[in-house]
Design a protein around this motif. Sequence first.
Motif, PDB file in Angstrom:
ATOM      1  N   ALA A  24     -84.474 -34.195 -64.585  1.00  0.00           N
ATOM      2  CA  ALA A  24     -86.042 -33.477 -63.951  1.00  0.00           C
ATOM      3  C   ALA A  24     -86.059 -34.135 -62.631  1.00  0.00           C
ATOM      4  O   ALA A  24     -86.136 -35.463 -62.367  1.00  0.00           O
ATOM      5  N   SER A  25     -86.726 -33.367 -61.544  1.00  0.00           N
ATOM      6  CA  SER A  25     -87.330 -33.971 -60.491  1.00  0.00           C
ATOM      7  C   SER A  25     -88.669 -33.256 -60.436  1.00  0.00           C
ATOM      8  O   SER A  25     -89.105 -32.249 -60.819  1.00  0.00           O
ATOM      9  N   GLN A  26     -89.373 -33.846 -59.230  1.00  0.00           N
ATOM     10  CA  GLN A  26     -90.758 -33.472 -58.901  1.00  0.00           C
ATOM     11  C   GLN A  26     -91.485 -33.533 -60.209  1.00  0.00           C
ATOM     12  O   GLN A  26     -92.516 -32.836 -60.401  1.00  0.00           O
ATOM     13  N   ILE A  27     -91.230 -34.561 -60.891  1.00  0.00           N
ATOM     14  CA  ILE A  27     -92.212 -34.775 -62.136  1.00  0.00           C
ATOM     15  C   ILE A  27     -92.481 -36.272 -62.033  1.00  0.00           C
ATOM     16  O   ILE A  27     -91.878 -37.226 -61.698  1.00  0.00           O
ATOM     17  N   SER A  28     -93.804 -36.468 -62.388  1.00  0.00           N
ATOM     18  CA  SER A  28     -94.795 -37.608 -62.491  1.00  0.00           C
ATOM     19  C   SER A  28     -94.841 -38.209 -63.615  1.00  0.00           C
ATOM     20  O   SER A  28     -95.027 -37.464 -64.796  1.00  0.00           O
ATOM     21  N   ARG A  77     -84.626 -40.072 -65.644  1.00  0.00           N
ATOM     22  CA  ARG A  77     -85.485 -38.721 -65.692  1.00  0.00           C
ATOM     23  C   ARG A  77     -84.318 -37.604 -66.341  1.00  0.00           C
ATOM     24  O   ARG A  77     -84.300 -36.672 -65.929  1.00  0.00           O
ATOM     25  N   MET A  78     -83.756 -38.318 -67.488  1.00  0.00           N
ATOM     26  CA  MET A  78     -82.652 -37.430 -67.775  1.00  0.00           C
ATOM     27  C   MET A  78     -82.798 -37.166 -69.290  1.00  0.00           C
ATOM     28  O   MET A  78     -83.522 -38.136 -70.182  1.00  0.00           O
ATOM     29  N   VAL A  79     -82.328 -35.876 -69.692  1.00  0.00           N
ATOM     30  CA  VAL A  79     -82.321 -35.544 -71.494  1.00  0.00           C
ATOM     31  C   VAL A  79     -81.069 -35.184 -71.562  1.00  0.00           C
ATOM     32  O   VAL A  79     -80.669 -34.175 -70.870  1.00  0.00           O
ATOM     33  N   TYR A  80     -80.424 -35.434 -72.749  1.00  0.00           N
ATOM     34  CA  TYR A  80     -79.230 -35.111 -73.275  1.00  0.00           C
ATOM     35  C   TYR A  80     -79.224 -34.336 -74.488  1.00  0.00           C
ATOM     36  O   TYR A  80     -80.043 -34.598 -75.409  1.00  0.00           O
ATOM     37  N   LEU A  81     -78.020 -33.556 -74.726  1.00  0.00           N
ATOM     38  CA  LEU A  81     -77.861 -32.935 -76.155  1.00  0.00           C
ATOM     39  C   LEU A  81     -76.336 -33.150 -76.215  1.00  0.00           C
ATOM     40  O   LEU A  81     -75.501 -32.494 -75.871  1.00  0.00           O
ATOM     41  N   GLN A  82     -76.002 -33.937 -77.196  1.00  0.00           N
ATOM     42  CA  GLN A  82     -74.867 -34.350 -77.795  1.00  0.00           C
ATOM     43  C   GLN A  82     -74.705 -33.067 -78.885  1.00  0.00           C
ATOM     44  O   GLN A  82     -75.262 -33.169 -79.787  1.00  0.00           O
ATOM     45  N   MET A  83     -73.557 -32.453 -78.764  1.00  0.00           N
ATOM     46  CA  MET A  83     -73.247 -31.421 -79.650  1.00  0.00           C
ATOM     47  C   MET A  83     -71.802 -31.543 -80.221  1.00  0.00           C
ATOM     48  O   MET A  83     -70.858 -31.759 -79.652  1.00  0.00           O
TER      49      MET A  83
END
Length: 122
Positions: A24-28, A77-83
């Motif tokens: 995510a960018s441009q996110i506070s 600012r990351m989110v992951y999905l381990q599948m």
Amino acid sequence: QVQLVESGGGSVQAGGSLRLSCVASQISGYSNWYMAWYRQAAGKQREWVSSTTPASKSIYVDAVKGRFSISRDNAQRMVYLQMSNLSPEDTARYYCAADYRSGYILTEPRYWGQGTQVTVSS
């Protein structure tokens, strides 16, 4: 304007694994945001897959419970999905979504990425 960029999609055989990432960018105040993964298979409506709260509480749609795991790294600012143990029924375009309103992350998140394709062959 919040921007979300997914990566990590690809083609795998049934039983295989993939890890999707979303930055995510441009996110506070990212740590205060609700983050989610959705997917849309060809010819079907987009469906919610998983989401994580600012407190890192995670929930999943029944179809992926025990196989998928969502996680977040607030510093990056990351989110992951381990599948894992993927099946052809998991074939879809996967979208990262974000919202600061808890009531909307499961229904109509305000911000979306462009998606990353996951194809699982039998």
